[in-house]
Enzyme design. Structure first.
Site, PDB file in Angstrom:
ATOM      1  CG  LEU A 239      -1.858  -1.213   1.382  1.00  0.00           C
ATOM      2  CD1 LEU A 239      -2.918  -0.931   2.437  1.00  0.00           C
ATOM      3  CD2 LEU A 239      -2.524  -1.607   0.074  1.00  0.00           C
ATOM      4  CG  ASP A 240       3.105   4.326  -3.163  1.00  0.00           C
ATOM      5  OD1 ASP A 240       4.282   4.290  -2.769  1.00  0.00           O
ATOM      6  OD2 ASP A 240       2.608   5.300  -3.755  1.00  0.00           O
ATOM      7  CB  ALA A 241       2.091   7.272  -0.511  1.00  0.00           C
ATOM      8  CB  VAL A 242      -1.331   3.553   2.854  1.00  0.00           C
ATOM      9  CG1 VAL A 242      -0.507   3.109   4.052  1.00  0.00           C
ATOM     10  CG2 VAL A 242      -2.820   3.333   3.086  1.00  0.00           C
TER      11      VAL A 242
END
Length: 584
Positions: A239-242
């Site tokens: 989960l990128d830059a969540v």
């Protein structure tokens, strides 16, 4: 469907997320829509996840790579990558994180134009599925933002169609002074739309426009995307830059409770389709906040151990493990069902925010200065008072470890292997960047071509050129790949290196870094001891408390440890894995 306990659980997540938002749809209806989107239409479709169960073991190694980190003329890069994996990594790597492989407009893939297709310059879904057949596939869910060139944002500008209400806007007169920023660009992007001028929120760049998760249609769209990725073979989601997902004007807009609840909701949906799929949150933030993404073993399965890269590099260039040791002693053991994701190099640089509160300003300043002397670049962010602070060091790990604060020396390869030996033995799942496996140096030409500091560590290797270097015994690339492969093979055979096996930090002074691992069945012990300075050092065997009735062996050299000698001599940057059992 309303009677189903899973439906009620999803509904509860939604009530928590949208408590302060007026919705045009009922929680019951939205819960049903989300379950259908993930592929659950009836109770027969529901899998049963085990509570606090480890879906990983000591054999799990993740390689991080771009889809085109290795290329061959007239061959699809994903095919080249698959061939590379089978030729050079089949006995070491069993999972592969392919960084965003979708059509994009900037940020080397993290400004996604279309989430549903594979970038034609890389290959096709067939190529992705071919890799997923033999390796656990880790896929990025770029969930905070998308490209300003996406069809969704185009519809936002037209004020019609899907995406027209997907993006977060604010007024320039709003108080945005508390917003946490990883970049120095203006937060709001002025955009002319069919409904007039709007100011779109851009956490990272004006080409990366942030979603508005207050609109449940955005959540539904991403659950559709998740289902597609699962169908294509994804076993791990990043989960990128969540941490930036939910915004409230007047707050710092990072790590908000709604963000955590969205992660819990995605976990609930995914694990009831396939309990073995792992969620890893990518939250490049101070250590204490990062730990909160474990939740109560109901949020991320794994979290990036972001404090490890700056602390370990600092340890090896200063020859002093004080800070690393203090941090390691403070880290809570990951409870069963959760794990640390350990890495010391990635497609990004060495983040400095996770070192805040662990290294003082003077120590960070010296680290930054040393890395600049080794050819590194520095990326900056705006601090609370408008001053620029170093956010990230951009350098390949191989070049970051070419020397000490005194300058370059002859121990570059040994120091580099020492860093990985420390990381590979630690509690958690190890991730290795492809350019670490290959011993890649700084790519100044790519930086000049792109104007981006991060390009320094994103080389694109011609596979034919690379194979010549890997076959040459005297090249740094051959030495690094050979020695790292040996360490990984040893690690994968030892139960004491299970990601959740017991870990205890040893007190061996400032120049010897050590910790003890014990297998879950308590039968195997491994004492991991590293000389982190550029001179020989001696350790007393009494300091590591080896049990006299056991026979001890160094797993790395296969040498027996003679307890009667009373001490062991360690060469500069040598690591010993001293064990009472050898399973290789």
């Amino acid at each position: 469907m309303a009677w189903d306990p899973l439906h009620d659980k999803v509904k509860h997540h939604l009530e928590t997320i949208y408590a302060d938002v007026s919705l045009d749809v009922s929680y019951d209806t939205l819960a049903t829509q989300l379950l259908a989107a993930i592929g659950i239409a009836s109770s027969e479709d529901i899998a049963s996840p085990k509570s606090h169960y480890n879906y990983w073991d000591e054999q799990d190694i993740i390689m991080i790579t771009y889809g085109d980190s290795v290329i061959r003329e007239n061959e699809r890069p994903l095919v080249t990558l698959n061939n590379f994996l089978h030729q050079y990594c089949k006995n070491t790597v069993n999972n592969v994180h392919i960084l965003p492989f979708f059509p994009y407009s900037s940020d080397d893939g993290f400004s996604v134009i279309d989430y549903s297709t594979v970038n034609e310059s890389l290959g096709s879904w067939d190529d992705i599925e071919a890799i997923a057949k033999d390796y656990g596939l880790m896929t990025d869910l770029v969930i905070n933002h998308c490209s300003a060139r996406s069809i969704w944002f185009d519809n936002f500008i037209k004020s019609e169609g899907p995406g027209s209400d997907f993006f977060f806007t604010a007024d320039p007169s709003d108080d945005l002074s508390m917003v946490t920023r990883p970049r120095v660009s203006p937060l709001l992007r002025e955009t002319e739309t069919a409904d007039g001028v709007k100011h779109v929120w851009c956490t990272f760049s004006h080409d990366q426009v942030d979603f508005d998760f207050r609109n449940p249609k955005v959540l539904l769209a991403f659950v559709d995307i998740i289902k597609l990725y699962i169908d294509k073979g994804t076993k791990l989601f990043r989960l990128d830059a969540v941490a930036f997902l939910w915004k409230i004007v007047g707050s710092n807009c990072i790590n908000l409770s709604q963000t955590h609840e969205v992660v819990r909701l995605l976990r609930t949906l995914i694990e009831h389709v396939d309990p073995s799929i792992i969620i890893i949150t990518e939250t490049n933030i101070p250590n204490r906040e990062n730990l909160t993404y474990f939740g109560n073993a109901n949020e991320a399965h794994a979290i990036y151990n972001f404090s490890l890269p700056p602390l370990l590099v600092n340890t090896l260039v200063t020859g002093d493990c004080t800070y690393l040791k203090s941090w390691m002693m403070s880290m809570p053991p990951a409870q069963n069902g959760t794990a640390y994701f350990n890495f010391i190099a990635s497609h990004d640089g060495i983040g400095l925010r996770p070192a805040e509160g662990l290294l003082d300003d003077e120590e960070i300043s010296e680290l930054v200065h040393t890395m600049q002397n080794f050819g590194g670049k520095i990326s900056w962010r705006a601090s609370e008072h408008g001053k620029q602070k170093p956010y990230e060091i951009n350098i390949t790990l191989f070049d970051a470890l070419q020397g000490t604060t005194k300058g370059p020396d002859k121990y570059q390869v040994d120091r580099f292997i020492c860093a990985h030996a420390i990381m590979l033995g630690m509690e958690g799942i190890p991730g290795l960047y492809i350019h670490s496996l290959l011993g890649t140096s700084n790519d100044y030409e790519k930086v000049a071509n792109t104007g981006q500091n991060r390009s320094i560590n994103r080389r694109r290797w011609d596979i034919d050129e690379l194979e010549v270097l890997l076959d040459s015994p005297h090249s740094q690339h051959h030495k690094v790949l050979t020695r790292l492969s040996q360490l990984i093979r040893i690690r994968k055979a030892q139960p004491a290196f299970h990601p959740n096996a017991t870990q205890f930090t040893l007190q061996l002074g400032n120049e010897i870094f050590g910790y003890w691992r014990q297998s879950l069945d308590r039968k195997q012990s491994v004492f991991c001891v590293s000389n982190i300075c550029d001179e020989e050092r001696t350790i007393l065997l009494s300091d590591i408390n080896l049990i006299g009735t056991d026979n001890w062996i160094d797993l790395v050299t296969r040498d027996e440890i003679c307890l009667s000698s009373g001490f062991i001599q360690l060469k500069p940057y040598q690591t010993l894995w001293i064990s009472n059992q050898d399973f290789e």
